[in-house]
Scaffold this motif. Sequence first.
Motif, PDB file in Angstrom:
ATOM      1  N   LEU A 234       0.876  -1.175   0.000  1.00  0.00           N
ATOM      2  CA  LEU A 234       0.000   0.000   0.000  1.00  0.00           C
ATOM      3  C   LEU A 234       0.911   1.222   0.000  1.00  0.00           C
ATOM      4  O   LEU A 234       1.644   1.460   0.958  1.00  0.00           O
ATOM      5  N   SER A 235       0.878   1.973  -1.097  1.00  0.00           N
ATOM      6  CA  SER A 235       1.759   3.128  -1.250  1.00  0.00           C
ATOM      7  C   SER A 235       0.962   4.416  -1.262  1.00  0.00           C
ATOM      8  O   SER A 235      -0.243   4.416  -1.571  1.00  0.00           O
ATOM      9  N   PRO A 236       1.581   5.552  -0.929  1.00  0.00           N
ATOM     10  CA  PRO A 236       0.882   6.839  -0.988  1.00  0.00           C
ATOM     11  C   PRO A 236       0.293   7.121  -2.359  1.00  0.00           C
ATOM     12  O   PRO A 236      -0.802   7.682  -2.465  1.00  0.00           O
ATOM     13  N   GLN A 382      -3.295   2.868   9.265  1.00  0.00           N
ATOM     14  CA  GLN A 382      -3.803   1.539   8.913  1.00  0.00           C
ATOM     15  C   GLN A 382      -2.810   0.418   9.225  1.00  0.00           C
ATOM     16  O   GLN A 382      -3.191  -0.755   9.298  1.00  0.00           O
ATOM     17  N   ALA A 383      -1.534   0.782   9.381  1.00  0.00           N
ATOM     18  CA  ALA A 383      -0.488  -0.238   9.489  1.00  0.00           C
ATOM     19  C   ALA A 383      -0.722  -1.187  10.653  1.00  0.00           C
ATOM     20  O   ALA A 383      -0.582  -2.408  10.516  1.00  0.00           O
ATOM     21  N   GLU A 384      -1.088  -0.649  11.803  1.00  0.00           N
ATOM     22  CA  GLU A 384      -1.280  -1.504  12.974  1.00  0.00           C
ATOM     23  C   GLU A 384      -2.456  -2.460  12.781  1.00  0.00           C
ATOM     24  O   GLU A 384      -2.366  -3.637  13.139  1.00  0.00           O
ATOM     25  N   ASP A 385      -3.556  -1.963  12.186  1.00  0.00           N
ATOM     26  CA  ASP A 385      -4.715  -2.833  11.950  1.00  0.00           C
ATOM     27  C   ASP A 385      -4.360  -3.948  10.970  1.00  0.00           C
ATOM     28  O   ASP A 385      -4.782  -5.107  11.139  1.00  0.00           O
ATOM     29  N   ILE A 386      -3.583  -3.609   9.944  1.00  0.00           N
ATOM     30  CA  ILE A 386      -3.185  -4.618   8.956  1.00  0.00           C
ATOM     31  C   ILE A 386      -2.272  -5.653   9.600  1.00  0.00           C
ATOM     32  O   ILE A 386      -2.391  -6.862   9.345  1.00  0.00           O
ATOM     33  N   GLU A 402      -9.683  -7.095   2.115  1.00  0.00           N
ATOM     34  CA  GLU A 402     -10.152  -6.366   3.292  1.00  0.00           C
ATOM     35  C   GLU A 402      -9.523  -4.982   3.422  1.00  0.00           C
ATOM     36  O   GLU A 402      -9.978  -4.169   4.234  1.00  0.00           O
ATOM     37  N   THR A 403      -8.483  -4.698   2.678  1.00  0.00           N
ATOM     38  CA  THR A 403      -7.815  -3.398   2.747  1.00  0.00           C
ATOM     39  C   THR A 403      -7.583  -2.887   1.331  1.00  0.00           C
ATOM     40  O   THR A 403      -7.979  -3.517   0.345  1.00  0.00           O
ATOM     41  N   GLU A 404      -6.919  -1.755   1.234  1.00  0.00           N
ATOM     42  CA  GLU A 404      -6.605  -1.169  -0.076  1.00  0.00           C
ATOM     43  C   GLU A 404      -5.262  -1.651  -0.622  1.00  0.00           C
ATOM     44  O   GLU A 404      -4.778  -1.127  -1.626  1.00  0.00           O
ATOM     45  N   MET A 405      -4.678  -2.636   0.013  1.00  0.00           N
ATOM     46  CA  MET A 405      -3.388  -3.154  -0.449  1.00  0.00           C
ATOM     47  C   MET A 405      -3.557  -3.907  -1.757  1.00  0.00           C
ATOM     48  O   MET A 405      -4.624  -4.453  -2.049  1.00  0.00           O
TER      49      MET A 405
END
Length: 613
Positions: A234-236, A382-386, A402-405
């Motif tokens: 997941l990048s900016p 989001q990093a901690e949730d992932i 489940e994420t935007e990754m």
Amino acid sequence: MAAGMKNLSKTFVWILMGLLMLGLAGFGATSLTGTVRTVAQVGNEEVSINQYVRELQREIRAVESQTGQPLQMSQAHEFGLDQLALSRLTALAALDNEVGELGISIGDENLQEEIVAIPAFQGVNGTFDREAYQFQLEQAGMTDTEFESDLRKESSRTIVQNAVISGVEMPSLLTQVLTDYVGARRSFTVATVGPDALTSPVPAPTDEQIQTYFDENQDQFTLPRTKQLTYAILSPDMLLDSVEIDEDAVRRVYDQRASEFYQPERRLVERLTYPNEEDAQHAMAQLEVGGTTFENLVRDRQLELSDIDLGDVTREDLGEAADAVFAADLDAVVGPLPSTFGPALFRINGSLAENNTPFEDAAPALREELAADRARRQIEAQAEDIDDLLAGGATLEELTGETEMELGQIDWTRESGEGVAAYDGFRAAAEAVNEGDFPEVAFLEDGSIFALRLNKVLPQRPEPLESARDRVAAAWTQVETGKALAENANSVLEQLNADGDFTATGLPFRVENALTRTAFLEDVPADFMGQVFEMEPGELRVIPGDGTAFVVRLEELLPPAETDELRQVQTALEAQLNQALAQNIFDAYVRDAQTRARPVIDQRALNAVQSSY
């Protein structure tokens, strides 16, 4: 350990490098059943567990700093770092035993002088600070008695070492021989046989020739060890389209960084100040009549141009001198003019025009910058949730749902450097990952997060001919071209043996005079000068190159030139040889001391230390 006079002790370097682990002071009691405290007995000296752990830590940290990768104990054992640490400590212990046998030590007064001279123990006023001393030792888990004992031993070892190596010198004849070798010179003529000298180019290889070359040179076409990785990232940039930035935020940033967008007119200026107006007027008069130069005036003031360079300045920076300086032409000298440090002459070296960027022009870049910054903050949130999802058993494939990754795959080798493999963080993770490791969230340099999984490791293996065909054909062509060039060069050599006339060959040639072994020549192979120095005067030789061949005739052997540079080389060689001889003698002395001290290693203690690491 401790350093010599006026230097930070080795022990304290270890302290500052953070080589002690938490709780080392109780290592033996907690990890070795409370009975074992040493790993070796060397004569009357002991090598304690704590000493061994500190030294092993130092070796491991040194390797980690070079590789940038964490080092496991199993790897340290494989590299022999445990044996290296033990060997060094037993050598020092043997020397300490020798010192004790000789009855050498330093007094309390000398010990005190060494301690107060250590910078880390000094306060803000530069004098010894008892509280700083105690604090630093407590941080290292050492008592002042332990540290002072180490320092006393180190100083005593230094006394013995100096006694052993003092006055050691290598014979001057060896230095002279090596100097003559380095400084020897050769003059030679060299003709270049290039591809254009061939009557016809080498034809393209047939399928049969490609297959034959591939089979005979399999080692040239080998694929490296490869890790097949799956990763989620997941990048900016992936979030930029979803990030909204209002105009007020852009305007605020523009106003806060106004100095970037409103740059007034500037001048590149040098300022030469004088103690009084009379001296400044006199200097300016000399310039006006051509009696001196600005550079000479600078030297007369015992200054360098770099000392008086103001760089680019604005009117505000120059104060009362601004109008005259900004009105002057480039390279002009104006003055005397007032300055902060007295009357001065100003030389104008450059002019930078006013540069103003309106909001409308700066807004797109600022908006993109703000969006990227906001995207990075969203990713951090989001990093901690992932990471929790991964810890709960989610696969990388499930993360993308489940994420935007986004999911990706890569066949990674140490030579990989494109796409996600261009990031140092990804390369470090790819290098460290092993089969069975669970994916974890990690950050990349641009604020991206990623997690990866090792699917399979492919060992080093032959590359299929289908993918290597073009490189095989190119390699075959290069070899055949080299053969054709060598054959042509040998024909030229025979011609030169007959008439000795390089002009008659029709090839480009040049004469090189008085070159040393280290001389650099373009477009020649690395061993070119080495081969030249193997030749005898008048000898002709063909030296193959990369896509060329060279026909060389040695013209003259010349002795070294008497230059300052060669004298400096001789001095450096003499120092290196003396140092090497002294070190070898001291090493032999230490080995003899070890033999006489009869070290006894406690393998059980070593095993316990390594298993508890």
